[in-house]
Design an enzyme around this catalytic site. Structure first.
Site, PDB file in Angstrom:
ATOM      1  CG  HIS A 155       1.872 -11.586  -2.393  1.00  0.00           C
ATOM      2  ND1 HIS A 155       2.369 -10.374  -2.897  1.00  0.00           N
ATOM      3  CD2 HIS A 155       0.573 -11.023  -2.277  1.00  0.00           C
ATOM      4  CE1 HIS A 155       1.892  -8.982  -2.655  1.00  0.00           C
ATOM      5  NE2 HIS A 155       0.993  -9.501  -2.487  1.00  0.00           N
TER       6      HIS A 155
ATOM      7  CG  ASP B  32       4.053 -12.871   3.696  1.00  0.00           C
ATOM      8  OD1 ASP B  32       3.087 -12.373   4.481  1.00  0.00           O
ATOM      9  OD2 ASP B  32       4.179 -13.115   2.462  1.00  0.00           O
TER      10      ASP B  32
ATOM     11  CD  GLN C  36      -4.929 -12.963   1.889  1.00  0.00           C
ATOM     12  OE1 GLN C  36      -5.700 -12.321   2.389  1.00  0.00           O
ATOM     13  NE2 GLN C  36      -3.503 -12.165   1.872  1.00  0.00           N
TER      14      GLN C  36
ATOM     15  CE  LYS D 145      -3.161  -7.532   1.925  1.00  0.00           C
ATOM     16  NZ  LYS D 145      -2.395  -8.416   0.815  1.00  0.00           N
TER      17      LYS D 145
ATOM     18  CB  CYS E  19       0.566  -9.548  -6.118  1.00  0.00           C
ATOM     19  SG  CYS E  19      -0.169  -8.208  -6.493  1.00  0.00           S
TER      20      CYS E  19
HETATM   21  C1  LIG Z   1      -1.437  -8.306   0.654  1.00  0.00           C
HETATM   22  C2  LIG Z   1       0.253  -9.480   1.047  1.00  0.00           C
HETATM   23  C3  LIG Z   1       1.053  -9.174   0.317  1.00  0.00           C
HETATM   24  C4  LIG Z   1       1.858  -7.893   0.950  1.00  0.00           C
HETATM   25  O1  LIG Z   1       1.213  -7.005   2.116  1.00  0.00           O
HETATM   26  P1  LIG Z   1       1.456  -5.492   1.113  1.00  0.00           P
HETATM   27  O2  LIG Z   1       0.486  -4.988   2.259  1.00  0.00           O
HETATM   28  O3  LIG Z   1       1.477  -5.169   0.359  1.00  0.00           O
HETATM   29  O4  LIG Z   1       2.775  -4.746   2.170  1.00  0.00           O
HETATM   30  C5  LIG Z   1       2.320 -10.080   1.235  1.00  0.00           C
HETATM   31  N1  LIG Z   1       2.616 -11.312   0.874  1.00  0.00           N
HETATM   32  C6  LIG Z   1       1.150 -11.787   0.801  1.00  0.00           C
HETATM   33  C7  LIG Z   1       0.495 -13.633   1.224  1.00  0.00           C
HETATM   34  C8  LIG Z   1      -0.243 -11.200   1.044  1.00  0.00           C
HETATM   35  O5  LIG Z   1      -2.240 -11.482   0.636  1.00  0.00           O
END
Ligand SMILES: *Cc1c(COP(=O)(O)O)cnc(C)c1O
Length: 404
Positions: free
Chosen positions: A121, A198, A201, A224, A362
């Site tokens: 992302h 990260d 997701q 999320k 993104c």
């Molecule tokens: C949504 C997402 C982000 C960013 O999250 P925010 O809520 O916009 O800060 C970063 N990495 C991944 C893989 C995502 O799906």
């Protein structure tokens, strides 16, 4: 087992109509919907508990502090972090990554190396690029293949004695791929590098065990995870969080302030300057309780079945190509139909009450890899149903007919 009808009744928004049709919400990878208990938790906070935390001698402030810190402990247990002060409460996954990337400005030297994966992302690319520009460190990329899997054979060549950091998502938001982070972390540690995962997701589907994984940093987005927007999680090993400088200066993050010198507060407060999103943090704790009440194994098993069903069903549409066919993936289907623009498909589906995401998600480098401008992305959650997938299938057949 998932009692989907009971669960759906927990989510008031699923009763909404869009263009006169019952909402089919398939944009869960962008943000999840919120159950009534989470919505109620926000309102209960402002109705019975609202006060600033960590500073008041009065009882209401103590009540707010207990609820806020109680949420930190819920998150600590959920992540299986060794210590509650290893959980930093942030405004989102993006904020969490920026805290770490900015902190490394003082730790990274010119010519040292960091490794990013090809399927990140933008949130897990841009802060590191900024870091490299500032420090003169070198950004290397772990490539991906046609299936949307990382090419792990290349990882060994990329890891050198100069590698300081590796940052990779646990699950790709654009493709749904579940990455082999256990292996990535192990080999990085053997090479002397730290790893940031990260988990924005992955966390809605997989309960992370940060100690078993050995991750140095693990980040997540509250919104999320059935929680509210504006709240996120940064897990960091104590030894790393001690080494990193604070990200923002202000109230709450200090021990003593004078015009000559300021000393910083201990963890976790060092990274929580200013008044935080108290209601949001408390509601995120409620959301995590709610998800654990259903059980992550049940959630993952049900979503896997939805994915299998949808993959088979959508595969019946001639000319439909799925991007991301990894052996291990979460319930995300990124696709195009012939050369129809994803935006046009998304607009027609919207007319039928079906919410999907269209565009680059993104993750422009992933789209560049496949040489496409974007995809249509349907991402499923435990409150979705087989009937909704049937509606998506019918909607896509109609869209295809109208647009080709
Ligand atoms: C949504 C997402 C982000 C960013 O999250 P925010 O809520 O916009 O800060 C970063 N990495 C991944 C893989 C995502 O799906």
């Amino acid at each position: 087992m998932i009692a989907v009808d009971t669960i759906r009744a927990d989510f008031p928004i699923l009763q909404e109509k869009i263009h006169g049709q019952p909402l089919v919400y398939f944009d869960n990878a962008a943000t999840s919907q919120k159950p009534q208990v989470v919505i109620d938790s926000i309102s209960a906070y402002y109705t019975t508990t609202n006060a600033n935390i960590h500073r008041g001698v009065h009882s209401l402030s103590q009540r707010a502090t207990d609820a806020y810190e109680g949420s930190r402990i819920k998150i600590q247990k959920h992540f299986n972090a060794a210590k509650s002060h290893e959980i930093i409460l942030t405004s989102g996954a993006t904020h969490s990554i920026n805290i770490v990337a900015a902190g490394f400005r003082t730790l990274l030297k010119k010519g040292e190396e960091v490794i990013v994966s090809a399927m990140e992302h933008h949130s897990n690319i841009v802060p590191w690029q900024m870091l490299c520009e500032e420090t003169g460190a070198v950004l290397k990329v772990l490539p991906m293949n046609e299936e949307g899997e990382l090419v792990m054979e290349r990882y060994g060549d990329l890891l050198t004695e100069k590698t300081r950091l590796v940052f990779v998502n646990h699950v790709s938001n654009a493709l749904g791929t579940i990455n082999p982070i256990e292996d990535i972390i192990d080999r990085a540690h053997k090479a002397g590098a730290a790893v940031l995962i990260d988990g924005a997701q992955s966390c809605p589907h997989i309960r992370p065990d940060v100690q078993a994984l050995g991750a140095d940093f693990y980040v997540a987005a509250g919104h999320k995870l059935c929680g509210p927007t504006g709240v996120g999680i940064l897990y960091g090993k104590e030894s790393w969080l001690d080494k990193l400088p604070p990200y923002q200066g202000g109230g709450e993050m200090i021990q003593e302030v004078s015009f000559e010198k300021t000393t910083y507060a201990d963890l976790p407060h060092k990274f929580e300057a200013g008044t935080p999103n108290i209601a949001g943090v408390i509601a995120l704790g409620t959301a995590i309780d709610y998800l654990n009440g259903i059980g992550f194994e049940n959630i993952a098993a049900y979503e896997d079945r939805l994915l299998a069903y949808a993959t088979e069903k959508l595969g019946q549409i001639e000319g439909l190509k799925i991007y991301g066919t990894a052996a291990r993936k979460t319930a995300v289907i990124s696709f195009n139909i012939g050369d129809i623009h994803p935006y046009d498909i998304g607009s027609i589906l919207d007319q039928m009450g079906i919410a999907v995401r269209t565009g680059h998600h993104c993750a422009q480098p992933v789209m560049d890899f496949y040489k496409i401008p974007g995809t249509v992305r349907a991402s499923f959650s435990f409150y979705n149903t087989y009937e909704e997938i049937d509606r998506l299938y019918k909607g896509l057949c109609k869209a295809k007919e109208m647009l080709s």
